[in-house]
Design a protein around this motif. Structure first.
Motif, mmCIF file in Angstrom:
data_model
loop_
_atom_site.group_PDB
_atom_site.id
_atom_site.type_symbol
_atom_site.label_atom_id
_atom_site.label_comp_id
_atom_site.label_asym_id
_atom_site.label_seq_id
_atom_site.Cartn_x
_atom_site.Cartn_y
_atom_site.Cartn_z
ATOM 1 N N GLN A 224 0.834 -1.196 0.000
ATOM 2 C CA GLN A 224 0.000 0.000 0.000
ATOM 3 C C GLN A 224 0.876 1.256 0.000
ATOM 4 N N GLU A 225 0.985 1.880 -1.178
ATOM 5 C CA GLU A 225 1.867 3.043 -1.332
ATOM 6 C C GLU A 225 1.434 4.220 -0.460
ATOM 7 N N LYS A 226 0.117 4.347 -0.208
ATOM 8 C CA LYS A 226 -0.364 5.465 0.612
ATOM 9 C C LYS A 226 0.252 5.453 2.009
ATOM 10 N N LEU A 227 0.644 4.266 2.477
ATOM 11 C CA LEU A 227 1.181 4.145 3.828
ATOM 12 C C LEU A 227 2.693 4.311 3.859
ATOM 13 N N HIS A 228 3.262 4.752 2.728
ATOM 14 C CA HIS A 228 4.679 5.100 2.675
ATOM 15 C C HIS A 228 4.832 6.622 2.709
ATOM 16 N N LYS A 229 3.735 7.325 3.022
ATOM 17 C CA LYS A 229 3.704 8.791 2.972
ATOM 18 C C LYS A 229 3.321 9.351 4.341
ATOM 19 N N PRO A 230 3.306 10.694 4.504
ATOM 20 C CA PRO A 230 2.946 11.267 5.805
ATOM 21 C C PRO A 230 1.607 10.747 6.309
ATOM 22 N N ALA A 231 1.585 10.386 7.578
ATOM 23 C CA ALA A 231 0.379 9.808 8.178
ATOM 24 C C ALA A 231 0.329 10.121 9.666
ATOM 25 N N PHE A 232 -0.870 10.162 10.166
ATOM 26 C CA PHE A 232 -1.127 10.221 11.608
ATOM 27 C C PHE A 232 -1.609 8.835 12.013
ATOM 28 N N TYR A 233 -1.177 8.330 13.172
ATOM 29 C CA TYR A 233 -1.533 6.952 13.513
ATOM 30 C C TYR A 233 -1.726 6.761 15.012
ATOM 31 N N PHE B 171 4.814 5.742 7.292
ATOM 32 C CA PHE B 171 4.394 4.809 8.336
ATOM 33 C C PHE B 171 5.074 3.452 8.188
ATOM 34 N N ARG B 172 5.240 2.996 6.978
ATOM 35 C CA ARG B 172 5.870 1.680 6.762
ATOM 36 C C ARG B 172 7.245 1.608 7.425
ATOM 37 N N GLU B 173 8.021 2.673 7.300
ATOM 38 C CA GLU B 173 9.358 2.683 7.899
ATOM 39 C C GLU B 173 9.285 2.922 9.407
ATOM 40 N N ARG B 174 8.369 3.789 9.824
ATOM 41 C CA ARG B 174 8.280 4.123 11.257
ATOM 42 C C ARG B 174 7.839 2.930 12.090
ATOM 43 N N VAL B 175 6.925 2.128 11.556
ATOM 44 C CA VAL B 175 6.364 1.038 12.350
ATOM 45 C C VAL B 175 7.385 -0.071 12.603
ATOM 46 N N LYS B 176 8.433 -0.114 11.812
ATOM 47 C CA LYS B 176 9.478 -1.116 12.063
ATOM 48 C C LYS B 176 10.058 -0.941 13.459
ATOM 49 N N ASP B 177 10.290 0.312 13.839
ATOM 50 C CA ASP B 177 10.824 0.597 15.169
ATOM 51 C C ASP B 177 9.817 0.231 16.251
ATOM 52 N N HIS B 178 8.543 0.562 16.023
ATOM 53 C CA HIS B 178 7.501 0.219 17.003
ATOM 54 C C HIS B 178 7.343 -1.297 17.131
ATOM 55 N N ASP B 179 7.511 -2.006 16.038
ATOM 56 C CA ASP B 179 7.386 -3.458 16.081
ATOM 57 C C ASP B 179 8.504 -4.077 16.920
#
Length: 275
Positions: A43-52, A73-81
């Motif tokens: 999902q390309e949309k989740l590779h862009k600015p997002a609030f979560y 978000f795709r890159e940020r969630v790696k750290d959260h995971d």
């Protein structure tokens, strides 16, 4: 006024990946279980600015959440995971049309943390500080404020009450004074809400069935002011009886012990509506 919400189950599973949006609105919410993060690659949309919002359960009686913003978000969630153990699913909010900017999602994060702390329905252990709101031009503030209203609606739509503030109807307030408590609340489609400021009985009767959970809830939702144990925030219970049991510290029929200012029981006001 009615609203039309479109929900699409990506893999046909009600508990799986889904997205939802309100007709004629730009806010789009993706709900992704932690076990399905591979979907982010598609999902390309989740590779862009997002609030979560990351949400999950822990050992306390309140659910836990983390509110954040990111440029990807795709890159940020790696750290959260890797670092955050509690969360079970992510709610990601993006625009269906033009991409949100970094300042937009920072503003959404600020508003969300302020609103969630005010509602006090989730534990926000990792959001102790409220980030400063960025300076947005006035025309953009109106757009993002409206976007945040849609965020709150969509979160509530899937049962996440992180921003929900109790809104009592004055004509339908109910009271109980069993065993010396002095509690006030109201009943609606969410359940029975005991209001901030209610006086709660500290001790439980010998036959009380959920002592450990009540003790945790007392630590989270009450504090002593002098000799009185006072609710420090609103708390919604699944049923009137559970609310009454919590307030009184013994087993009760909530439909009968909650009464309005005229002495009418909750039962006579709500259960008799169709007679």
């Amino acid at each position: 006024m009615g609203k039309t919400v479109t929900t699409y189950l990506i893999d046909g599973d009600p508990q799986g990946i889904q997205y939802a949006f309100i007709s004629n609105k730009i806010c789009q919410m993706f709900v992704i279980p932690r076990s399905n993060l591979a979907y982010l690659n598609e999902q390309e949309k989740l590779h862009k600015p997002a609030f979560y919002i990351l949400i999950g359960e822990d050992e306390s009686t309140k659910p836990q959440a983390y509110i954040g913003e990111t440029e990807n978000f795709r890159e940020r969630v790696k750290d959260h995971d890797n670092k955050k153990l509690f969360w079970q699913k992510a709610l990601i909010f993006v625009s269906k049309d033009a991409d949100l900017t970094k300042a937009d999602v920072q503003y959404l994060e600020h508003k969300a943390i302020v609103s969630a702390k005010k509602a006090n329905t989730f534990v926000l252990s990792d959001n102790e500080q409220v980030p400063k709101a960025p300076n947005l031009p006035e025309y953009r503030l109106d757009t993002i404020d409206e976007f945040f209203e849609d965020v709150k609606f969509l979160a509530s739509f899937i049962g996440c009450n992180i921003f929900n503030l109790a809104k009592p109807k004055v004509e339908h307030l109910f009271y109980t004074k069993g065993r010396g408590c002095d509690a006030t609340g109201f009943y609606n489609s969410d359940g029975f809400t005991v209001l901030k400021g209610s006086v709660i009985v500290p001790k439980m009767g010998p036959s009380f069935k959920w002592k450990e959970k009540r003790e945790k809830m007392l630590r989270e939702y009450t504090m002593f002011k002098g000799a009185k144990l006072i609710m420090t925030s609103d708390k919604t219970f699944s049923s009137p009886s559970t609310a009454a049991d919590f307030c009184i510290g013994s087993s009760n029929n909530g439909w009968l012990v909650w009464k309005d200012k005229d002495g009418n029981t909750l039962d006579s006001v709500y259960r008799k509506q169709l007679e």
